[in-house]
Scaffold this motif. Structure first.
Motif, PDB file in Angstrom:
ATOM      1  N   GLU A 136      12.143   3.201  -2.636  1.00  0.00           N
ATOM      2  CA  GLU A 136      12.300   1.927  -1.935  1.00  0.00           C
ATOM      3  C   GLU A 136      11.764   2.017  -0.512  1.00  0.00           C
ATOM      4  O   GLU A 136      11.165   1.070   0.003  1.00  0.00           O
ATOM      5  CB  GLU A 136      13.782   1.532  -1.918  1.00  0.00           C
ATOM      6  N   ARG A 153       8.033   1.708  -0.619  1.00  0.00           N
ATOM      7  CA  ARG A 153       7.655   0.344  -0.982  1.00  0.00           C
ATOM      8  C   ARG A 153       7.675  -0.572   0.237  1.00  0.00           C
ATOM      9  O   ARG A 153       6.745  -1.383   0.448  1.00  0.00           O
ATOM     10  CB  ARG A 153       8.619  -0.207  -2.044  1.00  0.00           C
ATOM     11  N   GLU A 172       4.368  -2.607   1.719  1.00  0.00           N
ATOM     12  CA  GLU A 172       4.417  -4.075   1.860  1.00  0.00           C
ATOM     13  C   GLU A 172       4.140  -4.495   3.300  1.00  0.00           C
ATOM     14  O   GLU A 172       3.472  -5.507   3.547  1.00  0.00           O
ATOM     15  CB  GLU A 172       5.774  -4.599   1.403  1.00  0.00           C
ATOM     16  N   SER A 202       4.225   1.815  -7.444  1.00  0.00           N
ATOM     17  CA  SER A 202       4.898   0.566  -7.819  1.00  0.00           C
ATOM     18  C   SER A 202       4.559  -0.554  -6.841  1.00  0.00           C
ATOM     19  O   SER A 202       4.275  -1.687  -7.249  1.00  0.00           O
ATOM     20  CB  SER A 202       6.417   0.779  -7.865  1.00  0.00           C
ATOM     21  N   ALA A 203       4.571  -0.222  -5.545  1.00  0.00           N
ATOM     22  CA  ALA A 203       4.237  -1.233  -4.546  1.00  0.00           C
ATOM     23  C   ALA A 203       2.783  -1.662  -4.659  1.00  0.00           C
ATOM     24  O   ALA A 203       2.460  -2.850  -4.553  1.00  0.00           O
ATOM     25  CB  ALA A 203       4.519  -0.677  -3.145  1.00  0.00           C
ATOM     26  N   SER A 204       1.898  -0.715  -4.895  1.00  0.00           N
ATOM     27  CA  SER A 204       0.469  -1.041  -5.039  1.00  0.00           C
ATOM     28  C   SER A 204       0.249  -1.971  -6.218  1.00  0.00           C
ATOM     29  O   SER A 204      -0.505  -2.953  -6.140  1.00  0.00           O
ATOM     30  CB  SER A 204      -0.346   0.245  -5.220  1.00  0.00           C
ATOM     31  N   ARG A 205       0.911  -1.669  -7.329  1.00  0.00           N
ATOM     32  CA  ARG A 205       0.768  -2.498  -8.522  1.00  0.00           C
ATOM     33  C   ARG A 205       1.265  -3.920  -8.264  1.00  0.00           C
ATOM     34  O   ARG A 205       0.620  -4.916  -8.632  1.00  0.00           O
ATOM     35  CB  ARG A 205       1.547  -1.864  -9.682  1.00  0.00           C
ATOM     36  N   ALA A 206       2.428  -4.029  -7.600  1.00  0.00           N
ATOM     37  CA  ALA A 206       3.006  -5.346  -7.334  1.00  0.00           C
ATOM     38  C   ALA A 206       2.156  -6.163  -6.368  1.00  0.00           C
ATOM     39  O   ALA A 206       2.144  -7.401  -6.435  1.00  0.00           O
ATOM     40  CB  ALA A 206       4.419  -5.184  -6.770  1.00  0.00           C
ATOM     41  N   LEU A 207       1.411  -5.476  -5.486  1.00  0.00           N
ATOM     42  CA  LEU A 207       0.606  -6.173  -4.482  1.00  0.00           C
ATOM     43  C   LEU A 207      -0.846  -6.363  -4.913  1.00  0.00           C
ATOM     44  O   LEU A 207      -1.679  -6.857  -4.150  1.00  0.00           O
ATOM     45  CB  LEU A 207       0.651  -5.400  -3.161  1.00  0.00           C
TER      46      LEU A 207
END
Length: 402
Positions: free
Chosen positions: A226, A229, A233, A265-270
């Motif tokens: 977290e 992430r 972001e 995970s953050a890269s994928r979400a963004l």
């Protein structure tokens, strides 16, 4: 049986062992005549006019004693110079009063301590730059864990023994430590699973950082995924950066794995590219960060590789190593590249530029680990504990925030 570990309840407590001793050399009559005899609990009882059991309750803080009687016993102890036998008390209570902390060896395999080659009390030398190094004793992170654990142990009336899992005698030293302490806090990555399991059958074990309780141990740590992430972001949302790379530490380290997973995970979400592997890999030390930075600068100057928009480093020591080299080589941070870290050590607050990082209360990890060990000793039947310490992302100049 102990419900927590499937063993007798006393198996998690260090049991005193009678060590073999050599027969002392016969004293000469003259030496025997002048050798002072150590005061005993019976001597204290006679001086204070109380029973031996009353003295025992005062010495061991076990049971009620009237205030006036306690004062008499303590006065007799002082007058006679009585010192309780720690070994004897440990045999009676099945406790040593000693807690252990196991730290990983974070230095390169070839690193050895070298004394300063100075030949005068004070020598004036020109500082040509940062010395080679990066061994464990330079890590502020582990120093903070040690500080928190030692203070909590002292506050509770325990002593703290520390072992560094440094090859090649690491296993022997850790086994020996486990035989001397009532409980052991182990910083993630210090011990192989087989040794950790062996030690946990002897004394209560709490893992600091790294793995979670699914592995069968009590645990204190932060949410690594977290924290990363939130950093990613911020780099994208506040600064519009897109080419962001992750700089990892030693392979197989749980904290590093969690942080890289958080980055992916953050890269994928963004909508950013999701890397299969980290951009670069060091060993968590500042010296390794410098070496990696030299590679990045060399590739940029030769035209082989453009500078990424930002580097998300797995820890502060690595990120500070990058700042050392990038600034010296004329690469502007954050003008040419943004850099972030993780841990929140003091050096991140005083660096130039100040380092954006995820701050975790590192000393609290050591403090809470000692608290978990004490709870285990008080009641071995307690359920497993997983304490997640809150962290916070500190946004500073190294990412472009003023």
């Amino acid at each position: 049986m102990n419900e927590r570990q499937g063993r007798p309840a006393d198996a998690g407590r260090a049991v005193g062992r009678r060590a073999g001793t050599r027969r002392p050399e016969a004293a000469t009559p003259a030496a025997a005549a002048f050798a002072p005899r150590a005061a005993t609990m019976r001597d204290v009882a006679g001086r204070a006019g109380v029973s031996v059991s009353t003295v025992s309750r005062v010495v061991n803080a076990n049971g009620y004693v009237k205030t006036g009687t306690r004062v008499l016993v303590e006065k007799a102890i002082t007058e006679l110079g009585f010192v309780p036998s720690g070994a004897a008390r440990g045999l009676v209570a099945r406790r040593t009063g000693l807690l252990g902390l196991c730290l990983p060896d974070m230095g390169p395999a070839e690193a050895r301590y070298e004394p300063w080659p100075l030949r005068t009390p004070v020598e004036l030398v020109e500082d040509a730059g940062h010395p080679p190094g990066g061994a464990f004793w330079g890590s502020r992170y582990f120093g903070e864990i040690l500080r928190g654990a030692e203070y909590a142990a002292w506050e509770a009336g325990h002593a703290l023994a520390v072992a560094v899992a440094r090859p090649p005698q690491a296993e022997a030293r850790v086994r020996d430590l486990a035989g001397r302490v009532d409980g052991l806090a182990v910083v993630a990555g210090s011990l192989p699973d087989s040794l950790l399991e062996h030690v946990a059958h002897r004394v209560p074990v709490v893992l600091v950082a790294g793995r979670r309780p699914a592995d069968g141990y009590d645990h204190v740590g932060v949410d690594n995924s977290e924290g990363i992430r939130v950093l990613v972001e911020h780099l994208v949302g506040a600064h519009g950066l897109r080419d962001i790379r992750f700089v990892a530490g030693r392979p197989g380290t749980r904290d590093d794995i969690d942080r890289f997973q958080g980055f992916c995970s953050a890269s994928r979400a963004l909508g950013l590219p999701v890397p299969a592997e980290p951009f670069l890999r060091g060993d968590f030390t500042r010296d390794a960060g410098r070496r990696l930075a030299e590679r990045v600068v060399a590739g940029h100057r030769s035209g082989r590789a453009a500078l990424p928009d930002a580097l998300v480093c797995t820890n502060d020591e690595t990120a500070l190593g990058f700042l050392d080299v990038l600034g010296a080589e004329g690469v502007r941070v954050p003008g040419d590249i943004a850099v972030t870290g993780f841990d929140g050590i003091d050096g991140a607050r005083t660096s130039s530029p100040r380092l954006t990082t995820v701050e975790q209360p590192v000393a609290d990890l050591g403090r809470l680990a000692v608290g978990v060990l004490r709870a285990c000793l008080a009641d071995p039947r307690l359920p497993r504990q997983d304490l997640v310490v809150p962290s916070r992302a500190l946004v500073r100049e190294s990412c472009g925030t003023h």
